[in-house]
Design a protein around this motif. Sequence first.
Motif, PDB file in Angstrom:
ATOM      1  N   LEU A 199       0.836  -1.213   0.000  1.00 55.46           N
ATOM      2  CA  LEU A 199       0.000   0.000   0.000  1.00 55.46           C
ATOM      3  C   LEU A 199       0.867   1.258   0.000  1.00 55.46           C
ATOM      4  O   LEU A 199       0.580   2.211  -0.731  1.00 55.46           O
ATOM      5  N   ILE A 200       1.913   1.267   0.796  1.00 52.98           N
ATOM      6  CA  ILE A 200       2.826   2.414   0.839  1.00 52.98           C
ATOM      7  C   ILE A 200       3.480   2.617  -0.522  1.00 52.98           C
ATOM      8  O   ILE A 200       3.589   3.743  -1.008  1.00 52.98           O
ATOM      9  N   THR A 201       3.871   1.543  -1.160  1.00 52.21           N
ATOM     10  CA  THR A 201       4.473   1.627  -2.497  1.00 52.21           C
ATOM     11  C   THR A 201       3.477   2.214  -3.495  1.00 52.21           C
ATOM     12  O   THR A 201       3.824   3.090  -4.291  1.00 52.21           O
ATOM     13  N   ARG A 202       2.226   1.743  -3.432  1.00 54.84           N
ATOM     14  CA  ARG A 202       1.194   2.257  -4.350  1.00 54.84           C
ATOM     15  C   ARG A 202       0.944   3.741  -4.130  1.00 54.84           C
ATOM     16  O   ARG A 202       0.655   4.476  -5.073  1.00 54.84           O
ATOM     17  N   LEU A 203       1.045   4.189  -2.894  1.00 53.35           N
ATOM     18  CA  LEU A 203       0.836   5.608  -2.589  1.00 53.35           C
ATOM     19  C   LEU A 203       1.836   6.509  -3.309  1.00 53.35           C
ATOM     20  O   LEU A 203       1.557   7.670  -3.561  1.00 53.35           O
ATOM     21  N   ARG A 204       2.971   5.959  -3.619  1.00 49.18           N
ATOM     22  CA  ARG A 204       4.048   6.740  -4.245  1.00 49.18           C
ATOM     23  C   ARG A 204       3.917   6.844  -5.763  1.00 49.18           C
ATOM     24  O   ARG A 204       4.720   7.513  -6.394  1.00 49.18           O
ATOM     25  N   TYR A 205       2.926   6.173  -6.333  1.00 45.66           N
ATOM     26  CA  TYR A 205       2.726   6.265  -7.775  1.00 45.66           C
ATOM     27  C   TYR A 205       2.326   7.698  -8.120  1.00 45.66           C
ATOM     28  O   TYR A 205       1.320   8.210  -7.614  1.00 45.66           O
ATOM     29  N   PRO A 206       3.065   8.355  -8.986  1.00 38.85           N
ATOM     30  CA  PRO A 206       2.774   9.759  -9.283  1.00 38.85           C
ATOM     31  C   PRO A 206       1.459   9.976 -10.032  1.00 38.85           C
ATOM     32  O   PRO A 206       0.864  11.048  -9.939  1.00 38.85           O
ATOM     33  N   GLN A 207       0.950   8.974 -10.742  1.00 39.45           N
ATOM     34  CA  GLN A 207      -0.253   9.148 -11.550  1.00 39.45           C
ATOM     35  C   GLN A 207      -1.555   8.981 -10.759  1.00 39.45           C
ATOM     36  O   GLN A 207      -2.638   9.120 -11.312  1.00 39.45           O
ATOM     37  N   LEU A 208      -1.466   8.735  -9.459  1.00 36.81           N
ATOM     38  CA  LEU A 208      -2.670   8.536  -8.654  1.00 36.81           C
ATOM     39  C   LEU A 208      -3.458   9.835  -8.493  1.00 36.81           C
ATOM     40  O   LEU A 208      -2.901  10.890  -8.252  1.00 36.81           O
ATOM     41  N   GLU A 209      -4.760   9.688  -8.608  1.00 43.07           N
ATOM     42  CA  GLU A 209      -5.660  10.807  -8.341  1.00 43.07           C
ATOM     43  C   GLU A 209      -5.817  10.960  -6.830  1.00 43.07           C
ATOM     44  O   GLU A 209      -5.578  10.024  -6.075  1.00 43.07           O
ATOM     45  N   LEU A 210      -6.266  12.123  -6.391  1.00 46.04           N
ATOM     46  CA  LEU A 210      -6.417  12.408  -4.973  1.00 46.04           C
ATOM     47  C   LEU A 210      -7.354  11.405  -4.290  1.00 46.04           C
ATOM     48  O   LEU A 210      -7.066  10.924  -3.191  1.00 46.04           O
ATOM     49  N   GLU A 211      -8.461  11.068  -4.942  1.00 43.79           N
ATOM     50  CA  GLU A 211      -9.417  10.122  -4.349  1.00 43.79           C
ATOM     51  C   GLU A 211      -8.789   8.736  -4.169  1.00 43.79           C
ATOM     52  O   GLU A 211      -9.046   8.057  -3.171  1.00 43.79           O
ATOM     53  N   GLU A 212      -7.972   8.322  -5.141  1.00 38.11           N
ATOM     54  CA  GLU A 212      -7.280   7.030  -5.018  1.00 38.11           C
ATOM     55  C   GLU A 212      -6.295   7.060  -3.853  1.00 38.11           C
ATOM     56  O   GLU A 212      -6.203   6.096  -3.078  1.00 38.11           O
ATOM     57  N   LYS A 213      -5.580   8.178  -3.716  1.00 39.21           N
ATOM     58  CA  LYS A 213      -4.630   8.313  -2.606  1.00 39.21           C
ATOM     59  C   LYS A 213      -5.351   8.258  -1.266  1.00 39.21           C
ATOM     60  O   LYS A 213      -4.886   7.611  -0.328  1.00 39.21           O
TER      61      LYS A 213
END
Length: 175
Positions: A120-134
């Motif tokens: 989950l922490i790794t996924r949080l670092r994806y730059p293309q994530l939208e605010l709602e996904e974060k």
Amino acid sequence: MRNKMGTTEKQLKLQLFGRFFLTDGTVVLGEDTLHSGKLTRLLAYLLIHRDSILTHQELIEVFWENTSRSPESALKNLMYRLRTALKILGEKQFICTMPGAYRWNPEIEVETDYELFEDLITRLRYPQLELEEKKAICQDVILCYQGNVSTRLADEPWLLPRVTWYQSLYMDTVK
């Protein structure tokens, strides 16, 4: 998960955060069931290092540090006691014995809360994530982190750096 015979097999789940336990979804093997801090620590060590072959010497250095006159016998005895305790989860061979070493049986999959947390922490670092996904991932991180690692484990020298790192990641995520 299906085994070789095509029947469904329960996957084991390890919870490291909060109260330490291993479960198949029906039966729970935890700190209270094991009745021994050393058994709890050995089980945690085996599961955290389940992809490694652990030599007798490594395990002796981690768990006895020259406090036993006969550490080899103490290790064999503790491993026997752990195998006996694991029978609550079934008659599988959870721990493999090799010449001069032990390892968690690689055929027995274990899902862990700390690996989910790391993912989950790794996924949080994806730059293309939208605010709602974060936000959704942050909520999952908070749900996953059930509190600090058990007090029976948190001060273990082999686990302490990881515990500190998890706390830091959690605090950064909450902020």
